[in-house]
Design an enzyme around this catalytic site. Structure first.
Site, PDB file in Angstrom:
ATOM      1  N   ASP A   1       0.157   2.945  -0.562  1.00  0.00           N
ATOM      2  CA  ASP A   1      -0.610   1.707  -0.453  1.00  0.00           C
ATOM      3  C   ASP A   1      -0.453   0.991  -1.770  1.00  0.00           C
ATOM      4  OD1 ASP A   1      -3.501   1.829  -2.068  1.00  0.00           O
ATOM      5  OD2 ASP A   1      -2.666   3.787  -1.608  1.00  0.00           O
TER       6      ASP A   1
ATOM      7  N   ASP B   1     -10.661   3.638   1.758  1.00  0.00           N
ATOM      8  CA  ASP B   1     -10.853   4.506   0.592  1.00  0.00           C
ATOM      9  C   ASP B   1     -12.348   4.650   0.345  1.00  0.00           C
ATOM     10  OD1 ASP B   1     -11.614   2.155  -0.536  1.00  0.00           O
ATOM     11  OD2 ASP B   1     -10.138   2.164  -2.136  1.00  0.00           O
TER      12      ASP B   1
END
Ligand code: ZN
Length: 394
Positions: free
Chosen positions: A304, A93
Site C-alpha cells: 500500500d 489499518d
C-alpha cells in the site's frame, strides 16, 4: 469465505502468485492497495473509474473516521462498502501508523509527508524536513493500556486501546483489519524498540481476544498481524515467530524499516528466515514503483502506498522510465497522450497539452485524470511482474 491460495511459486526467488478470496471478490497477488484515506481515493474517482484502473482493492485509515467521530454513522449505514458504494475488498489499518506519524514521526519530521527513510529524505528535501521538525509530538501517552493523543484536526484528546481499535474496525466492516501496534521510528534504540515490541505483542493478543468474542466473524472479517522489531535482527525474528503463532489470516511487516532502502531489504531477509510463507505478506506503507520487483522477490504479496495518487494530484504522471512533471512548459503544446501504449481512460481521451492546461487552470479534472492514469499504470507494472512470475522469468 476467506482463503489464500498460492498458485505459482518462483524457482529463482521467493516471489509467488497467490489468490485471496474474500466476500467482496478475489485479489490476485502480488497486489497493490491504493490508500483511500477517507474511504475514497483522493483525486475524486467514482467506483466505476476505480474499476477501470484494474486495481483490485483499497486500504482505508480507520483512525481518520475515529478522529471525525464518524464510526457510528458508517456502522449505521452498513459499513464502508455500503457507505462508499464500494464492492471490492477493503482493508483498514488500525491507527498504529498514526502513533508513529503523530508522535515521534511528526516530531522528527518522519511523518507521512516525509519519506519514512530519514537518510533518503535528507537527500531529497532539506527544507521540507526542517519545516516538519518544528511540529509537535501529538502523542500524550503510550502505556500497556493503550495510547492517548490529541486530534490533529481539533486538538481533542482521543484514546485508542487494542479493544477499541478492534471495535472501530469491526464497525467499519472492512474485509481485512489490522492489529493495533506501536509503530516505532528508525531513530529508536534497541531498548525502546524492544519495549514497543513487547507492548505490541500484548496488544495483538487483546485485539484477537476481542475478535473471537464475535460469532461468525471469520466469514466477514479477517486479521493481519504485524511483525515489529525495527532494525534489530533478534527482535524481528522474535516478532516474526510471535506473529506466526497468532491465529491471523495474513502477516504484515510494520514498524521502522531502517534509515534507507538497504536496511529495509536486510530486515526482510532476516524476517524471511522465520515468517510463515503459507499466509499473505503485506509490507506496510511501501510501494514505490522502482522497488516493486525486488520486494516481490522477497515474498511480498501486498503493497500500500500513497505515492501514485499523491503524485497525480501534484502533476506527476508515471511513465516507463519513472515519471514526468506535467506542469512543465514543454508539455504546453504536446498533443500526444502521456504514454501512447497506455490504454487508460486518460491516455485514450486526453493529451499532455490538455492536462497541462487543466493543471495551470487549477481545474479539478487535472488531478482526477492523472490519478486514473497513475493507478492504471501502477497496476499494469504489477500485472507485468505477475506475468513474469507465471512464465518463470522471475
Ligand atoms: Zn494512461
Amino acid at each position: 469465505m476467506f482463503n489464500f491460495q498460492i498458485i505459482k511459486k518462483s524457482k529463482k526467488s521467493l516471489a509467488r502468485i497467490g489468490k485471496i478470496k474474500t466476500p467482496h471478490g478475489e485479489i490476485i497477488t502480488p497486489a497493490f492497495l491504493p490508500v483511500a484515506t477517507l474511504g475514497v481515493i483522493k483525486g475524486g474517482l467514482t467506483f466505476n473509474e476505480f474499476l477501470s484502473t484494474g486495481v483490485q482493492a483499497q486500504i482505508t485509515n480507520s483512525f481518520h473516521f475515529l478522529d471525525l467521530d464518524y464510526i457510528d454513522v458508517i456502522f449505521k449505514a452498513g459499513g464502508l462498502h455500503k457507505f462508499f458504494n464500494f464492492s471490492k475488498p477493503i482493508f483498514t489499518d488500525s491507527g498504529g501508523f498514526q502513533i508513529f506519524s503523530l508522535g515521534r514521526g511528526n516530531e522528527f519530521g518522519l511523518g507521512k509527508i516525509a519519506s519514512i527513510f530519514p537518510e533518503e529524505q535528507k537527500k531529497k528535501s532539506k527544507n521540507q524536513l526542517k519545516s516538519l521538525q518544528k511540529r509537535n509530538n501529538l502523542i500524550k501517552k503510550i502505556s500497556e493500556e493503550g495510547v492517548w493523543f490529541l486530534s490533529p484536526r481539533n486538538g481533542r484528546l482521543i484514546d485508542l486501546t487494542p479493544e477499541k481499535a478492534f471495535d472501530v474496525q469491526n464497525k467499519l466492516g472492512a474485509d481485512f483489519i489490522y492489529v493495533l501496534d506501536v509503530c516505532g521510528t528508525p531513530l529508536d534504540d534497541y531498548f525502546l524498540t524492544q519495549k514497543e515490541l513487547e507492548i505490541s505483542h500484548q496488544w495483538f493478543n487483546r485485539f484477537i481476544a476481542q475478535y473471537k468474542k464475535i460469532k461468525n466473524i471469520e466469514n466477514k472479517q479477517q486479521i493481519f498481524g504485524i511483525i515489529q522489531g525495527g532494525l534489530f535482527d533478534d527482535l524481528r525474528l522474535k516478532s516474526a515467530e510471535f506473529v506466526n503463532n497468532l491465529d491471523v489470516f495474513g502477516i504484515a511487516i510494520g514498524g521502522a524499516l531502517g534509515k534507507n532502502k538497504k536496511d529495509m531489504f536486510k530486515i526482510l531477509k532476516v524476517i524471511n528466515k522465520k515468517i510463515d510463507f503459507n499466509r499473505p505478506h503485506h509490507l506496510l506503507g511501501i510501494g514505490s514503483l522502482s522497488d516493486l520487483e525486488n520486494l516481490i522477490k522477497q515474498g511480498i504479496d501486498l503493497f500500500d502506498c500513497v505515492l501514485p495518487t499523491r503524485m497525480a494530484r501534484h502533476g506527476m504522471a508515471l511513465i516507463k522510465r519513472g515519471f514526468i512533471d506535467i506542469v512543465r512548459k514543454k508539455y504546453q503544446k504536446k498533443f500526444e497522450p502521456i504514454d501512447k501504449d497506455c490504454d487508460c481512460f486518460t491516455c485514450k481521451n486526453y493529451n499532455l497539452a490538455q492536462i497541462y492546461f487543466l493543471f495551470k487552470a487549477k481545474e479539478l479534472l487535472a488531478g482526477h485524470l492523472l490519478t486514473i492514469h497513475n493507478l492504471y499504470f501502477f497496476e499494469k507494472v504489477l500485472q507485468n511482474i505477475r506475468n513474469k512470475i507465471l512464465s518463470n522469468k522471475i
